[in-house]
Design a protein around this motif. Structure first.
Motif, PDB file in Angstrom:
ATOM      1  N   ASN A 158      78.513  22.747  -3.257  1.00  0.00           N
ATOM      2  CA  ASN A 158      77.484  22.597  -2.234  1.00  0.00           C
ATOM      3  C   ASN A 158      78.037  23.114  -0.912  1.00  0.00           C
ATOM      4  OD1 ASN A 158      75.415  21.739  -0.520  1.00  0.00           O
ATOM      5  ND2 ASN A 158      76.237  19.660  -0.376  1.00  0.00           N
ATOM      6  N   VAL A 159      77.478  24.217  -0.418  1.00  0.00           N
ATOM      7  CA  VAL A 159      77.876  24.741   0.884  1.00  0.00           C
ATOM      8  C   VAL A 159      77.061  24.003   1.935  1.00  0.00           C
ATOM      9  CG1 VAL A 159      78.118  26.782   2.336  1.00  0.00           C
ATOM     10  CG2 VAL A 159      78.401  26.970  -0.148  1.00  0.00           C
ATOM     11  N   TYR A 175      67.038  19.120   9.859  1.00  0.00           N
ATOM     12  CA  TYR A 175      68.131  19.842   9.208  1.00  0.00           C
ATOM     13  C   TYR A 175      69.203  18.876   8.709  1.00  0.00           C
ATOM     14  CZ  TYR A 175      72.117  22.970   8.587  1.00  0.00           C
ATOM     15  OH  TYR A 175      73.199  23.631   8.066  1.00  0.00           O
ATOM     16  N   GLN A 176      69.664  17.997   9.589  1.00  0.00           N
ATOM     17  CA  GLN A 176      70.702  17.050   9.181  1.00  0.00           C
ATOM     18  C   GLN A 176      70.233  16.154   8.041  1.00  0.00           C
ATOM     19  OE1 GLN A 176      71.766  15.665  13.428  1.00  0.00           O
ATOM     20  NE2 GLN A 176      73.630  15.316  12.262  1.00  0.00           N
ATOM     21  N   GLY A 177      69.015  15.651   8.142  1.00  0.00           N
ATOM     22  CA  GLY A 177      68.512  14.761   7.104  1.00  0.00           C
ATOM     23  C   GLY A 177      68.421  15.439   5.753  1.00  0.00           C
ATOM     24  N   SER A 178      67.933  16.682   5.722  1.00  0.00           N
ATOM     25  CA  SER A 178      67.790  17.378   4.451  1.00  0.00           C
ATOM     26  C   SER A 178      69.152  17.741   3.859  1.00  0.00           C
ATOM     27  CB  SER A 178      66.925  18.629   4.623  1.00  0.00           C
ATOM     28  OG  SER A 178      67.464  19.506   5.592  1.00  0.00           O
ATOM     29  N   LYS A 179      70.093  18.163   4.705  1.00  0.00           N
ATOM     30  CA  LYS A 179      71.419  18.519   4.203  1.00  0.00           C
ATOM     31  C   LYS A 179      72.185  17.280   3.735  1.00  0.00           C
ATOM     32  CE  LYS A 179      73.049  22.221   4.427  1.00  0.00           C
ATOM     33  NZ  LYS A 179      73.043  23.334   3.437  1.00  0.00           N
ATOM     34  N   ALA A 180      72.105  16.195   4.502  1.00  0.00           N
ATOM     35  CA  ALA A 180      72.801  14.966   4.121  1.00  0.00           C
ATOM     36  C   ALA A 180      72.198  14.380   2.848  1.00  0.00           C
ATOM     37  CB  ALA A 180      72.741  13.951   5.255  1.00  0.00           C
ATOM     38  N   GLY A 181      70.873  14.446   2.725  1.00  0.00           N
ATOM     39  CA  GLY A 181      70.228  13.913   1.529  1.00  0.00           C
ATOM     40  C   GLY A 181      70.645  14.653   0.280  1.00  0.00           C
ATOM     41  N   PHE A 182      70.665  15.975   0.339  1.00  0.00           N
ATOM     42  CA  PHE A 182      71.074  16.752  -0.836  1.00  0.00           C
ATOM     43  C   PHE A 182      72.533  16.489  -1.180  1.00  0.00           C
ATOM     44  CE2 PHE A 182      72.914  20.674  -2.657  1.00  0.00           C
ATOM     45  CZ  PHE A 182      72.211  20.689  -3.854  1.00  0.00           C
ATOM     46  N   ASP A 183      73.367  16.377  -0.162  1.00  0.00           N
ATOM     47  CA  ASP A 183      74.788  16.132  -0.406  1.00  0.00           C
ATOM     48  C   ASP A 183      74.999  14.801  -1.130  1.00  0.00           C
ATOM     49  OD1 ASP A 183      77.580  16.963   0.049  1.00  0.00           O
ATOM     50  OD2 ASP A 183      77.682  15.204   1.332  1.00  0.00           O
ATOM     51  N   LEU A 184      74.318  13.769  -0.680  1.00  0.00           N
ATOM     52  CA  LEU A 184      74.445  12.460  -1.323  1.00  0.00           C
ATOM     53  C   LEU A 184      73.899  12.499  -2.748  1.00  0.00           C
ATOM     54  CD1 LEU A 184      75.277   9.514  -0.986  1.00  0.00           C
ATOM     55  CD2 LEU A 184      73.006   9.052  -0.046  1.00  0.00           C
ATOM     56  N   VAL A 198      81.641  18.473 -15.898  1.00  0.00           N
ATOM     57  CA  VAL A 198      81.107  19.205 -14.750  1.00  0.00           C
ATOM     58  C   VAL A 198      81.728  18.658 -13.473  1.00  0.00           C
ATOM     59  CG1 VAL A 198      79.048  19.807 -13.425  1.00  0.00           C
ATOM     60  CG2 VAL A 198      78.936  19.708 -15.915  1.00  0.00           C
ATOM     61  N   ARG A 199      82.208  19.558 -12.638  1.00  0.00           N
ATOM     62  CA  ARG A 199      82.871  19.173 -11.401  1.00  0.00           C
ATOM     63  C   ARG A 199      81.982  19.534 -10.220  1.00  0.00           C
ATOM     64  NH1 ARG A 199      86.620  22.036  -8.590  1.00  0.00           N
ATOM     65  NH2 ARG A 199      86.920  23.548 -10.263  1.00  0.00           N
ATOM     66  N   VAL A 200      81.898  18.624  -9.238  1.00  0.00           N
ATOM     67  CA  VAL A 200      81.058  18.811  -8.056  1.00  0.00           C
ATOM     68  C   VAL A 200      81.938  18.771  -6.812  1.00  0.00           C
ATOM     69  CG1 VAL A 200      79.321  17.674  -6.620  1.00  0.00           C
ATOM     70  CG2 VAL A 200      78.929  17.927  -9.077  1.00  0.00           C
ATOM     71  N   ALA A 201      81.660  19.649  -5.857  1.00  0.00           N
ATOM     72  CA  ALA A 201      82.404  19.658  -4.596  1.00  0.00           C
ATOM     73  C   ALA A 201      81.468  20.025  -3.460  1.00  0.00           C
ATOM     74  CB  ALA A 201      83.560  20.652  -4.652  1.00  0.00           C
ATOM     75  N   SER A 202      81.749  19.523  -2.270  1.00  0.00           N
ATOM     76  CA  SER A 202      81.003  19.890  -1.064  1.00  0.00           C
ATOM     77  C   SER A 202      81.932  20.543  -0.061  1.00  0.00           C
ATOM     78  CB  SER A 202      80.348  18.662  -0.427  1.00  0.00           C
ATOM     79  OG  SER A 202      79.212  18.253  -1.148  1.00  0.00           O
ATOM     80  N   VAL A 203      81.416  21.582   0.588  1.00  0.00           N
ATOM     81  CA  VAL A 203      82.162  22.296   1.627  1.00  0.00           C
ATOM     82  C   VAL A 203      81.402  22.096   2.933  1.00  0.00           C
ATOM     83  CG1 VAL A 203      83.030  24.533   2.394  1.00  0.00           C
ATOM     84  CG2 VAL A 203      82.938  23.997  -0.056  1.00  0.00           C
ATOM     85  N   TYR A 204      82.028  21.356   3.867  1.00  0.00           N
ATOM     86  CA  TYR A 204      81.394  21.027   5.142  1.00  0.00           C
ATOM     87  C   TYR A 204      81.895  22.017   6.197  1.00  0.00           C
ATOM     88  CZ  TYR A 204      80.590  16.754   2.522  1.00  0.00           C
ATOM     89  OH  TYR A 204      80.227  15.856   1.552  1.00  0.00           O
ATOM     90  N   LEU A 205      81.030  22.971   6.530  1.00  0.00           N
ATOM     91  CA  LEU A 205      81.437  24.045   7.433  1.00  0.00           C
ATOM     92  C   LEU A 205      81.090  23.727   8.876  1.00  0.00           C
ATOM     93  CD1 LEU A 205      80.243  27.099   5.331  1.00  0.00           C
ATOM     94  CD2 LEU A 205      82.609  26.365   5.684  1.00  0.00           C
ATOM     95  N   PRO A 206      81.940  24.167   9.813  1.00  0.00           N
ATOM     96  CA  PRO A 206      81.569  24.110  11.231  1.00  0.00           C
ATOM     97  C   PRO A 206      80.636  25.273  11.540  1.00  0.00           C
ATOM     98  CG  PRO A 206      83.713  25.112  10.993  1.00  0.00           C
ATOM     99  CD  PRO A 206      83.276  24.733   9.603  1.00  0.00           C
ATOM    100  N   ARG A 244      86.119  17.825  -1.834  1.00  0.00           N
ATOM    101  CA  ARG A 244      85.638  18.016  -0.470  1.00  0.00           C
ATOM    102  C   ARG A 244      86.490  19.056   0.239  1.00  0.00           C
ATOM    103  NH1 ARG A 244      84.207  13.978   4.063  1.00  0.00           N
ATOM    104  NH2 ARG A 244      85.409  14.650   5.854  1.00  0.00           N
ATOM    105  N   VAL A 245      85.833  19.930   0.998  1.00  0.00           N
ATOM    106  CA  VAL A 245      86.518  20.888   1.855  1.00  0.00           C
ATOM    107  C   VAL A 245      85.912  20.728   3.248  1.00  0.00           C
ATOM    108  CG1 VAL A 245      86.979  23.324   2.328  1.00  0.00           C
ATOM    109  CG2 VAL A 245      86.897  22.504  -0.038  1.00  0.00           C
TER     110      VAL A 245
END
Length: 281
Positions: A158-159, A175-184, A198-206, A244-245
């Motif tokens: 998840n980018v 934007y924040q709500g939709s991105k945070a909801g999908f991440d959770l 299956v492996r899941v990871a999230s990349v939290y970009l600045p 997590r990244v």
């Protein structure tokens, strides 16, 4: 590396050989692949020998990216689809599953950003549009592809954005709500399928310099990653089994949000007011 890059940059895979060892010969789907981070990630995957599946709305632009990857010796396939259209999502998931039953990884990068006060955004259905592109569309796509990923023991990346992990910021609620909801949602899914390989990871970009961030005038004066730099971070979970990244400073910000949410929210409100005064000059 400059000081701004040191402060901004999350961990990343900048070793082409390490990426090649992980992805060569494997089908990898990249959503939002027509520009920005998605395009950069697709090109890096193609150069590393992956069989790249490109998904986005703009068919002509996808064809251009695919042609360039193939001209450089790579392999690429084009899947035009609008993630906000449930029928289109179901159709493209079925097509990918049929044509690539050995799909190994999905880089879920497609997204939409709108910066607007909530009341102004209500008339334009900002929340509905962003939930469709940032949450329900990508989720439906992954659910359609999940049986194949389970068979292969695949990876879902998840980018995301650092803004999905800190307190609500003015004009960024949809934007924040939709991105945070999908991440959770995705990490809840990850706990369900972990035992199935299956492996899941999230990349939290600045902040990243992309066509999506360009309309925000204030961002033009802030340090930001390039699309290529962001793509290096987005592809790290394909090389290493990380959950997590993120930039090193995100964890303290998360802790501050838990311990002093009012203070953080007050600071964001002051920045918002300062920007409004500056924009009126």
């Amino acid at each position: 590396m400059s000081l701004s890059r040191l402060l901004l940059s999350p961990p990343a895979c900048r070793d082409p050989e390490a990426l090649r060892a992980a992805v060569a010969g494997r089908p990898v789907l990249v959503t939002g692949a027509s520009s920005g981070i998605g395009e950069a990630a697709a090109r890096q995957l193609g150069a590393a020998g992956a069989e790249v599946l490109l998904l986005a709305r703009r068919a002509e632009r996808l064809e251009e990216v695919a042609a360039d990857i193939c001209a450089r010796g790579g392999r690429a396939h084009v899947y035009p689809a609008d993630l906000a259209d449930p029928e289109a999502v179901r159709a493209v998931a079925a097509r990918i599953g049929a044509e690539h039953p050995d799909l190994w990884a999905v880089v879920s990068n497609a997204g939409k950003s709108v910066r607007r006060p909530a009341l102004e955004g209500a008339a334009r259905d900002d929340l509905g549009r962003l939930l469709a592109v940032n949450f329900s569309g990508p989720a439906a796509l992954l659910l359609g592809l999940l049986p194949g990923l389970v068979r292969r023991g695949g990876v879902i990346v998840n980018v995301s954005s650092v803004s999905a992990r800190h307190v609500g910021a003015p004009r960024w609620g949809a934007y924040q709500g939709s991105k945070a909801g999908f991440d959770l949602w995705l990490h809840a899914l990850g706990t369900e399928v972990r035992g199935q390989g299956v492996r899941v990871a999230s990349v939290y970009l600045p902040l990243v310099q992309t066509p999506m961030s360009a309309p925000t005038r204030a961002y033009r004066f802030l340090p930001a990653l390039s699309a290529d730099e962001a793509a290096h971070a987005a592809l790290l979970p394909l090389v290493r089994p990380v959950l997590r990244v993120a930039p090193w400073w995100l964890r303290p910000v998360e802790v501050a949000g838990l311990l002093a949410p009012g203070l953080l929210a007050s600071g964001l409100a002051r920045l918002e007011e300062a920007e409004r005064r500056w924009s009126r000059r």
